[in-house]
Design a protein around this motif. Structure first.
Motif, PDB file in Angstrom:
ATOM      1  N   LEU A 146       7.404  10.000   0.149  1.00 57.65           N
ATOM      2  CA  LEU A 146       6.407   9.038  -0.303  1.00 57.65           C
ATOM      3  C   LEU A 146       6.518   7.789   0.570  1.00 57.65           C
ATOM      4  N   ASN A 147       5.358   7.217   0.876  1.00 57.38           N
ATOM      5  CA  ASN A 147       5.322   6.097   1.810  1.00 57.38           C
ATOM      6  C   ASN A 147       4.898   4.801   1.139  1.00 57.38           C
ATOM      7  N   CYS A 148       5.430   3.708   1.654  1.00 58.88           N
ATOM      8  CA  CYS A 148       5.077   2.382   1.154  1.00 58.88           C
ATOM      9  C   CYS A 148       5.060   1.419   2.338  1.00 58.88           C
ATOM     10  N   SER A 149       3.967   0.715   2.507  1.00 57.96           N
ATOM     11  CA  SER A 149       3.907  -0.300   3.559  1.00 57.96           C
ATOM     12  C   SER A 149       3.565  -1.642   2.919  1.00 57.96           C
ATOM     13  N   TYR A 150       3.962  -2.707   3.567  1.00 57.61           N
ATOM     14  CA  TYR A 150       3.768  -4.019   2.961  1.00 57.61           C
ATOM     15  C   TYR A 150       3.330  -5.048   3.995  1.00 57.61           C
ATOM     16  N   GLU A 151       2.547  -5.978   3.491  1.00 55.50           N
ATOM     17  CA  GLU A 151       2.200  -7.183   4.266  1.00 55.50           C
ATOM     18  C   GLU A 151       2.506  -8.347   3.349  1.00 55.50           C
TER      19      GLU A 151
ATOM     20  N   GLU B  45       8.611  -1.739  11.135  1.00 55.98           N
ATOM     21  CA  GLU B  45       7.344  -1.098  10.792  1.00 55.98           C
ATOM     22  C   GLU B  45       6.771  -1.600   9.481  1.00 55.98           C
ATOM     23  N   LEU B  46       7.466  -2.510   8.813  1.00 60.55           N
ATOM     24  CA  LEU B  46       7.024  -3.051   7.518  1.00 60.55           C
ATOM     25  C   LEU B  46       6.749  -1.917   6.539  1.00 60.55           C
ATOM     26  N   SER B  47       7.718  -1.021   6.416  1.00 57.18           N
ATOM     27  CA  SER B  47       7.482   0.130   5.559  1.00 57.18           C
ATOM     28  C   SER B  47       8.781   0.674   4.985  1.00 57.18           C
ATOM     29  N   SER B  48       8.606   1.539   3.997  1.00 57.20           N
ATOM     30  CA  SER B  48       9.738   2.216   3.381  1.00 57.20           C
ATOM     31  C   SER B  48       9.289   3.621   2.997  1.00 57.20           C
ATOM     32  N   ILE B  49      10.244   4.543   2.953  1.00 60.06           N
ATOM     33  CA  ILE B  49       9.950   5.872   2.450  1.00 60.06           C
ATOM     34  C   ILE B  49      10.923   6.215   1.342  1.00 60.06           C
ATOM     35  N   LEU B  50      10.416   7.052   0.418  1.00 61.56           N
ATOM     36  CA  LEU B  50      11.250   7.598  -0.651  1.00 61.56           C
ATOM     37  C   LEU B  50      11.226   9.103  -0.489  1.00 61.56           C
ATOM     38  N   ASN B  51      12.367   9.697  -0.296  1.00 60.10           N
ATOM     39  CA  ASN B  51      12.486  11.146  -0.152  1.00 60.10           C
ATOM     40  C   ASN B  51      13.060  11.758  -1.417  1.00 60.10           C
TER      41      ASN B  51
ATOM     42  N   VAL C 202       0.846  -1.197   0.000  1.00 57.66           N
ATOM     43  CA  VAL C 202       0.000   0.000   0.000  1.00 57.66           C
ATOM     44  C   VAL C 202       0.878   1.242   0.000  1.00 57.66           C
ATOM     45  N   GLN C 203       0.585   2.161  -0.916  1.00 60.86           N
ATOM     46  CA  GLN C 203       1.355   3.404  -0.998  1.00 60.86           C
ATOM     47  C   GLN C 203       0.479   4.588  -0.595  1.00 60.86           C
TER      48      GLN C 203
ATOM     49  N   ALA D 178       6.046  12.281 -11.906  1.00 62.66           N
ATOM     50  CA  ALA D 178       5.966  10.890 -12.360  1.00 62.66           C
ATOM     51  C   ALA D 178       5.065  10.127 -11.407  1.00 62.66           C
ATOM     52  N   ILE D 179       4.812   8.876 -11.758  1.00 66.37           N
ATOM     53  CA  ILE D 179       4.209   7.936 -10.811  1.00 66.37           C
ATOM     54  C   ILE D 179       5.352   7.153 -10.175  1.00 66.37           C
ATOM     55  N   TYR D 180       5.363   7.092  -8.856  1.00 66.00           N
ATOM     56  CA  TYR D 180       6.385   6.330  -8.137  1.00 66.00           C
ATOM     57  C   TYR D 180       5.736   5.059  -7.599  1.00 66.00           C
ATOM     58  N   LEU D 181       6.342   3.950  -7.952  1.00 59.98           N
ATOM     59  CA  LEU D 181       5.810   2.638  -7.595  1.00 59.98           C
ATOM     60  C   LEU D 181       6.756   1.939  -6.636  1.00 59.98           C
TER      61      LEU D 181
END
Lengths: 111, 111
Positions: free
Chosen positions: B21-26, B69-75, B5-6, B85-88
């Motif tokens: 930008l945030n990204c979390s995952y399960e 936290e099962l997550s990542s950020i893109l700065n 989930v972004q 752009a679209i960041y995936l």
């Protein structure tokens, strides 16, 4: 270096017509190959992937099928297109590493 | 079911601003998280993160993974119109040969 090709770049098809999209990879052998669909500029939905000739895994039950007749060729097909098949179709490959590399995509409009 | 989930889904900022930008995952048996940038057609690979807490950096872009936290950020610092752009983000899990993508964040940089 590796190159991935997709064609056609754009396609407009009537509902009920067949579909064939082709993807080829150059400069590598035995790649993993993937078909994705992207709706309305959003995330990528994995449709099919293949780890070898004739080996196809389907991720989403739908109106589409995939084939891998040669090591570096991946084909996406449909016998009868639906309106909901419209979208941006991307082919990708990966090797031993995790990263996938994408082709230029085919924009399909079903009318 | 494996899920990425972004957030946010869409972001509009002025040139020169800094964005996160945030990204979390399960994802079962998570192994790596990847970031891609998609401007018009093919997504292009930015980063792959495997170890928690280690920042990856490329120019004005940087990313970090937090496995707790099962997550990542893109700065992105000092944004430019070319960053639009679209960041995936996508997760790769052990035993699989496929990526699970998030919905993407559409970033628009206004001059």
């Amino acid at each position: 270096s590796q190159t991935i090709h997709q064609w056609p770049a754009t396609l407009v098809q009537p509902v009920g017509s067949p579909l064939s999209l082709e993807c080829t990879v150059e400069g590598t052998s035995n790649p993993n190959l993937y078909w994705y669909r992207q709706a309305a500029g959003r995330g990528l939905q994995l449709l099919f992937y293949s780890v070898g000739i004739g080996q196809i895994s389907s991720e989403v039950p739908q109106n589409l099928s995939a084939s891998r007749p040669q090591d570096r060729q991946f084909i996406l097909s449909s016998k009868k297109l639906l309106l909901s098949d419209s979208g941006f179709y991307l082919c990708a490959w990966s090797g031993l590493a995790v990263e996938q590399f994408f082709g230029p995509g085919t924009r399909l409009t079903v009318l | 079911e494996d899920k990425v989930v972004q957030s946010p889904l869409s972001l509009v900022v002025h040139e020169g601003d800094t964005v996160t930008l945030n990204c979390s995952y399960e994802v079962t048996n998570f192994r790596s998280l990847l970031w891609y940038k998609q401007e018009k057609k093919a997504p292009t690979f930015l980063f792959m993160l495997t170890s928690s807490g280690i920042e990856k950096k490329s120019g004005r872009l940087s990313s970090i993974l937090d496995k707790k936290e099962l997550s990542s950020i893109l700065n992105i610092t000092a944004t430019q119109t070319g960053d639009s752009a679209i960041y995936l983000c996508a997760a790769y899990f052990q035993g699989a040969q496929k990526l699970v993508f998030g919905q993407g964040t559409r970033l628009t940089i206004n001059p």
